[in-house]
Design a protein around this motif. Structure first.
Motif: not given
Length: 97
Positions: A77-86
């Motif tokens: 299923p679709a979902k929201k994900v957390f992302k950090f770009t340095v």
């Protein structure tokens, strides 16, 4: 480094300057920062700290996964994900340490 160790290090850094009195106050400030960051991400979806990095929430689309062993198709299923770009400044600092 654990949260407790990080809080102590944060407190020690500011205690030298006389800006923090104890670890409890440091924990409150860190909690406030992370709560504010979370609220900003929930409303705007992105928080950028110039030269340090970018926090963002991305929407992953629904996709179909095929199990290579059984050939069974599974819908993820679709979902929201957390992302950090340095950021560049932060990356350079880490590379040179």
């Amino acid at each position: 480094m654990t949260e407790k160790e990080f809080t102590k290090k944060y407190c020690d850094s500011f205690r030298k300057e006389g800006k923090l009195k104890n670890i409890g106050e440091a924990k409150k400030r860190l909690d406030f920062f992370f709560e504010t960051l979370q609220e900003a991400l929930e409303t705007d979806g992105k928080v950028i700290f110039k030269d340090w990095g970018k926090f963002e929430i991305e929407q992953r689309e629904e996709r179909i996964y095929g199990n290579p062993k059984t050939q069974e198709r599974i819908v993820i299923p679709a979902k929201k994900v957390f992302k950090f770009t340095v950021g560049k400044k932060f990356a350079d600092k880490i590379k040179n340490s």
